[in-house]
Design a protein around this motif. Sequence first.
Motif, PDB file in Angstrom:
ATOM      1  N   THR A 196       0.835  -1.199   0.000  1.00  0.00           N
ATOM      2  CA  THR A 196       0.000   0.000   0.000  1.00  0.00           C
ATOM      3  C   THR A 196       0.868   1.246   0.000  1.00  0.00           C
ATOM      4  OG1 THR A 196      -1.796  -1.138   1.157  1.00  0.00           O
ATOM      5  CG2 THR A 196      -1.783   1.265   1.260  1.00  0.00           C
TER       6      THR A 196
ATOM      7  N   ALA B 197       1.966   1.909  -3.414  1.00  0.00           N
ATOM      8  CA  ALA B 197       0.881   2.325  -4.299  1.00  0.00           C
ATOM      9  C   ALA B 197       0.466   3.772  -4.077  1.00  0.00           C
ATOM     10  CB  ALA B 197      -0.320   1.400  -4.129  1.00  0.00           C
ATOM     11  N   ILE B 198       0.581   4.264  -2.846  1.00  0.00           N
ATOM     12  CA  ILE B 198       0.154   5.634  -2.550  1.00  0.00           C
ATOM     13  C   ILE B 198       1.304   6.632  -2.652  1.00  0.00           C
ATOM     14  CG2 ILE B 198      -1.738   4.869  -1.062  1.00  0.00           C
ATOM     15  CD1 ILE B 198      -0.046   5.580   1.368  1.00  0.00           C
TER      16      ILE B 198
ATOM     17  N   VAL C  44      -7.657   2.039  -3.669  1.00  0.00           N
ATOM     18  CA  VAL C  44      -6.301   1.516  -3.862  1.00  0.00           C
ATOM     19  C   VAL C  44      -6.221   0.067  -3.399  1.00  0.00           C
ATOM     20  CG1 VAL C  44      -3.878   1.793  -3.208  1.00  0.00           C
ATOM     21  CG2 VAL C  44      -5.288   3.818  -3.635  1.00  0.00           C
TER      22      VAL C  44
ATOM     23  N   ILE D 170      -6.538   8.926  -8.571  1.00  0.00           N
ATOM     24  CA  ILE D 170      -6.226   7.509  -8.339  1.00  0.00           C
ATOM     25  C   ILE D 170      -6.207   6.823  -9.690  1.00  0.00           C
ATOM     26  CG2 ILE D 170      -6.811   5.403  -7.095  1.00  0.00           C
ATOM     27  CD1 ILE D 170      -8.548   7.069  -5.219  1.00  0.00           C
TER      28      ILE D 170
END
Length: 570
Positions: A259, A262-263, A322, A359
Motif C-alpha cells: 500500500t 501504491a500511494i 487503492v 487515483i
Amino acid sequence: MRSAAWFGAKGRSGMIYRSWMRNQGYGPEVFDGRAVIGIATSASELAPCNAHLHRVADAVKRGVWQAGGFPLEFPTMATGETLMRPTAMLYRNLMAMEVEELIRANPLDGVVLLSGCDKTTPAMLMGAASADLPAIMVTGGPMLNGKYRGRDVGSGTAVWRFEEDLKAGRMTQEECFFAEGCMARSNGHCMTMGTASTMACLAEALGMQLPGSATWPAVDARRFSTAEQAGRRIVELVAEDLRPSRVLTRQAFENAIRTNAAIGGSTNAIVHLLALAGRVDVELDLDDFDRLAARVPTLVNLMPSGSFLMEDFCYAGGLPVVLRQLADAGLLHGEQVTVTGKAIAEVVARAECWNREVITTFDEPFQPPGTGTAVLRGNLCPRGAVLKQSAASPELLVHGGRALVFDSVEDYHAVCDDPDLDVDADTVLVIRGAGPKGYPGMPEVSNVPLPAKLLAAGVRDMVRICDGRMSGTGYGTVVLHVAPESALGGPLALVHTGDWIELDVPSRRLTLEVDDAELRRREARLRPTPPVYTSGYTWLYTEHVLQADEGADFDFLRGSRGHEVPRESH
C-alpha cells in the motif's frame, strides 16, 4: 470484563475504585459489568495537527455510549513534529511506552487511539500492540487543501519550494509570510502524502482503522461520524476479544508495504513499520520493502510526488479504491482480518473511483512498478539505506560525483549560502551525525536546501546522502537512513571531502570509491565521541535505541508484554 477486577471488586478495594470515579457524576449503573473503553487522546495545542482531537473524542464517546459501553478519555503526550526540538522522533518511543503502560495500569477492556501528527500514529500503535488489548485507531484527518494565488499548495511540500524561491530571489519575505497562512487553513495534519497521511493510510491498510477513515478531512462532518462508528465498534471488539495480535500479522504488514508503494508514501513508514513489527514478533526486514513493492506501481497522484492533495484523494474514493486494485491484481492478502471483524478484501470489494486523475489504474499508473522506495546496499551502507524514487529526479538516479562532507546539518547550514562554496551541480552532499544516536533522534534534516549559488543558477536538485530522515512532505534525490550511522563508526564516518561516490538506484548500489585498505586506515584513526548525555531520557534513548534498519525502537521494548497488571495493589 478485565475492568471487573476494579469496578466489580468487593470490600474496600471496590469501594475505592468506584467512589472516586463517582466524583465525576457517574451513577452506579456504569459499574454493572459493561465494557470500559479508554479513549487515548494526543490532543495538544503544542501539536497543531492534533489540537482538534478533543472534538473527535466527544464523537467516539457518543458511539461507546450507544453500544452500551462506558467511555473514559485520558491524555497521552503528543509528538508534534512541527514544534518539538530536536525532533519528535526522539520521543516516539517514550510516547509508545506511555500508551502501553497507561493501558495496562488502568481498568480498561478496550481502547480507541486518537492520533494525528506523524509520530503519534506509530507510537500509539506500538504501545497498543505491546499491551494487546482490543484497540482501534482513529486518526484526526488531513487539513483542507492549501490555497495560494489561485492554486493548491501542500503543507510541508510548499515550504521546501518557497524556501528555494526565497533563496533564489524568486519570492520576497513578505510573500512568504502571507503564504504561511494559505498552507494551513484548517484543523488537521499535513494534506500532502507526508508521513502523517501515509501512517493514517497504513493504519487502515494494516486493518487497525475503519475503512475509508484515513482520508476524511479533519473538519468534514464524516470525520466525526466515523469516530462515532469507531466508538460503537470498539465495544463489539471487546465482546469478540479481537486483539491487535490477530490483526497485525505478517500478511497485514505485507499489505501495508505494498500500500505504501501504491500511494507514494513516506520513507518514514519504513522505520515505523519495522518498529511496530518488532512489537508483535513479526519477522520484517529492510529488503522486504523493496522486494514486496517491486510489482506495485504508484497509483496515487499526490504531492510531493504528484499534483493533488489528500482532500482530492478522499473525494476520489480514498484508500479503499487503492486496496481494491491491489486485491484485484493479486497483491493483497485479502483474507487478512481487520478491526471490522471482516477480511480486508470483503471490506473494500465495492470501492469505486470517482477521479482517475487522482487515483490511477494498474494499466495506466501515475508511475510504473519499481519506482517506489528503493533499498540500497554497498560499502557506504552495509546495513542499508533508502531513497524515494517517486520524489527524486530521474536523471540523478544513476550519478557519480565528488563528496562534500559535513559533520552535522548545522555545519552545512552555516555555509550553504556562501557564494564561494566549493560546490557544483554534480557534487554529492554528505551530511552525517543525524542518525538515531548521533543527533540524537534521527531528525528530518536530510533534504537540506541546495546551496544558494546553485539555486540562483537554476539548479533544482542534487544528490544528498545522510544517516537521518526526510519529511514525508519533502522531495529530491536524497539517500536516507544510512546504516550503520556515522556516530557508531559506520562507513559514512569515513568519507572525506573529494572522495568519489557512485549512486546506482536501478542496481540498488551506493558505493564509496575508496579502496578497502585506505578505509581500514581511516577507521583506525577514528576516535569515539564522548557521550553528551549522562542522565535523563536522552541518555536512556542513546543507550538503547536501535538503528534505522531495525525501526529505531528501544532494544528492551521489542515484543508484546500483554495487558496484565504485574501486581495488584490494595
